[in-house]
Design an enzyme around this catalytic site. Structure first.
Site, mmCIF file in Angstrom:
data_model
loop_
_atom_site.group_PDB
_atom_site.id
_atom_site.type_symbol
_atom_site.label_atom_id
_atom_site.label_comp_id
_atom_site.label_asym_id
_atom_site.label_seq_id
_atom_site.Cartn_x
_atom_site.Cartn_y
_atom_site.Cartn_z
ATOM 1 N N THR A 54 0.892 -1.291 -0.140
ATOM 2 C CA THR A 54 0.061 -0.019 -0.155
ATOM 3 C C THR A 54 0.852 1.183 -0.162
ATOM 4 O O THR A 54 0.440 2.362 -0.360
ATOM 5 C CB THR A 54 -0.913 -0.079 1.344
ATOM 6 O OG1 THR A 54 -1.528 -1.299 1.217
ATOM 7 C CG2 THR A 54 -2.053 0.893 1.199
ATOM 8 N N TYR A 142 4.187 -12.156 6.053
ATOM 9 C CA TYR A 142 3.050 -11.713 5.339
ATOM 10 C C TYR A 142 2.772 -12.581 4.297
ATOM 11 O O TYR A 142 3.346 -12.861 3.298
ATOM 12 C CB TYR A 142 3.482 -10.434 4.667
ATOM 13 C CG TYR A 142 2.344 -9.762 3.780
ATOM 14 C CD1 TYR A 142 0.926 -10.064 3.769
ATOM 15 C CD2 TYR A 142 2.538 -8.643 3.268
ATOM 16 C CE1 TYR A 142 -0.116 -9.504 3.356
ATOM 17 C CE2 TYR A 142 1.661 -7.840 2.418
ATOM 18 C CZ TYR A 142 0.426 -8.137 2.408
ATOM 19 O OH TYR A 142 -0.524 -7.798 1.698
ATOM 20 N N LYS A 170 0.830 -11.712 9.166
ATOM 21 C CA LYS A 170 -0.065 -10.890 8.697
ATOM 22 C C LYS A 170 -0.802 -11.520 7.531
ATOM 23 O O LYS A 170 -0.209 -12.368 6.664
ATOM 24 C CB LYS A 170 0.345 -9.554 7.937
ATOM 25 C CG LYS A 170 -0.748 -9.108 7.232
ATOM 26 C CD LYS A 170 -0.141 -7.515 6.338
ATOM 27 C CE LYS A 170 -1.340 -7.042 5.374
ATOM 28 N NZ LYS A 170 -0.457 -6.084 4.660
ATOM 29 N N VAL A 210 -3.819 -5.472 10.159
ATOM 30 C CA VAL A 210 -2.947 -4.498 9.576
ATOM 31 C C VAL A 210 -3.724 -4.163 8.390
ATOM 32 O O VAL A 210 -4.326 -4.786 7.437
ATOM 33 C CB VAL A 210 -1.793 -5.394 8.840
ATOM 34 C CG1 VAL A 210 -0.960 -4.637 7.885
ATOM 35 C CG2 VAL A 210 -0.691 -5.777 10.161
#
Length: 299
Positions: A54, A142, A170, A210
């Site tokens: 992001t 992640y 995550k 998150v």
């Protein structure tokens, strides 16, 4: 120093995966990044992810990544966890980014599954272990097979959890069954990486988020996790349902694009996107306004 944490909540409970503001000419806007970071922490974030997807990390240089970490730590590092994205599909490069992030003051590292080259599970294990060995910082894995092409299996996750600095995951796998088993067997602090599944993942043992929608609804996310943690599942469910239009609207297209558009609507630092990402059309912008309004977001 970052705020205190516990083994159960090593990075807090509510983190926003922050966009990287750019100036009108497309260069890094460090002042804007500091102002946005302060706004997000004021809104209730325990931490911020910088240089994640992001944050348009595929299009920022290593030098820009280091500058951004340093600027955000300077702005909010005494009251929020600043977690630096350092994942690439080249282990040596990830190690370089990890060491640079530590030198810039980051409090933790986010390491995405290596993408495109589709390594086997042993390759994933050695990659994440090498990155964790490279610094003294705690690591959040992640797992996002929709982008990386390869999931981290529960067996590999369990092996990785034995590393003293690999403390969290995550989860953007979108599989509550696999998440349930992994949470039960690994002992890792589990963070939802899919906003629509924030509440369902809490129900199977996640401890926080998150988030992308945290750019616009951090207070509501904080209220949701606090309600669930205190045992008020009915209130948490009510908040989740009220936010459904926001979850839907912010992911009608790529989340960076909608996040920057939503921030611009609210007069907050965002700036243009770097190609290959492009801005919303006029019709898409109006749809986003309607979605946000339906979820109670004031524009």
């Amino acid at each position: 120093m970052a705020p205190t944490s516990t083994p159960q909540t090593p990075f807090g409970r509510v983190l926003t995966a922050m966009v990287t503001p750019f100036t009108a000419d497309g260069s890094l806007d460090l002042d804007g990044a500091q102002r946005l970071a302060a706004h997000l922490v004021d809104a209730g974030n325990d931490g911020l992810i910088v240089n994640g997807t992001t944050g348009e990390s595929p299009t920022t240089s290593d030098a820009e990544k280091t500058q951004l970490v340093r600027a955000v730590v300077e702005a909010v590092g005494d009251r929020a966890h600043v977690v630096a994205g350092v994942g690439t599909n080249d282990t040596r490069h990830s190690i370089e980014l990890a060491r640079a992030a530590q030198a810039a003051g980051a409090h933790g590292l986010l390491t995405v599954t290596p993408y495109y080259n589709k390594p086997p599970q042993e390759g994933l294990y050695q990659h994440f272990t090498a990155v964790a060995d490279a610094t003294e910082l705690p690591v959040m894995l992640y797992d996002i097979p929709g982008r990386s092409g390869v999931p981290i299996t529960t067996e590999t996750m369990t092996r990785l959890a034995a590393h003293p600095r690999i403390v969290a995951n995550k989860d953007a796998k979108g599989d509550l069954g696999r998440a349930s088993w992994a949470i039960a067997t690994t002992g890792l602090a589990w963070y939802s990486g899919d906003d629509m599944l924030n509440l369902p993942l809490l129900s199977v043992g996640a401890i926080g988020f998150v988030s992308v929608v945290g750019h616009v609804v951090t207070p509501e996310l904080r209220a949701l996790v606090d309600a669930h943690t205190s045992g008020d599942v009915a209130k948490a469910t009510e908040i989740h349902q009220r936010l459904l239009p926001v979850f839907t609207g912010m992911f009608r297209t790529q989340g960076v694009i909608t996040s920057k558009a939503a921030l611009a609507m609210r007069g907050l630092p965002s700036g243009p996107l770097r190609l290959p990402l492009v801005g919303l059309t006029e019709a898409e912008t109006e749809q986003l306004r309607r979605d946000l309004a339906a979820g109670g977001v004031q524009i």
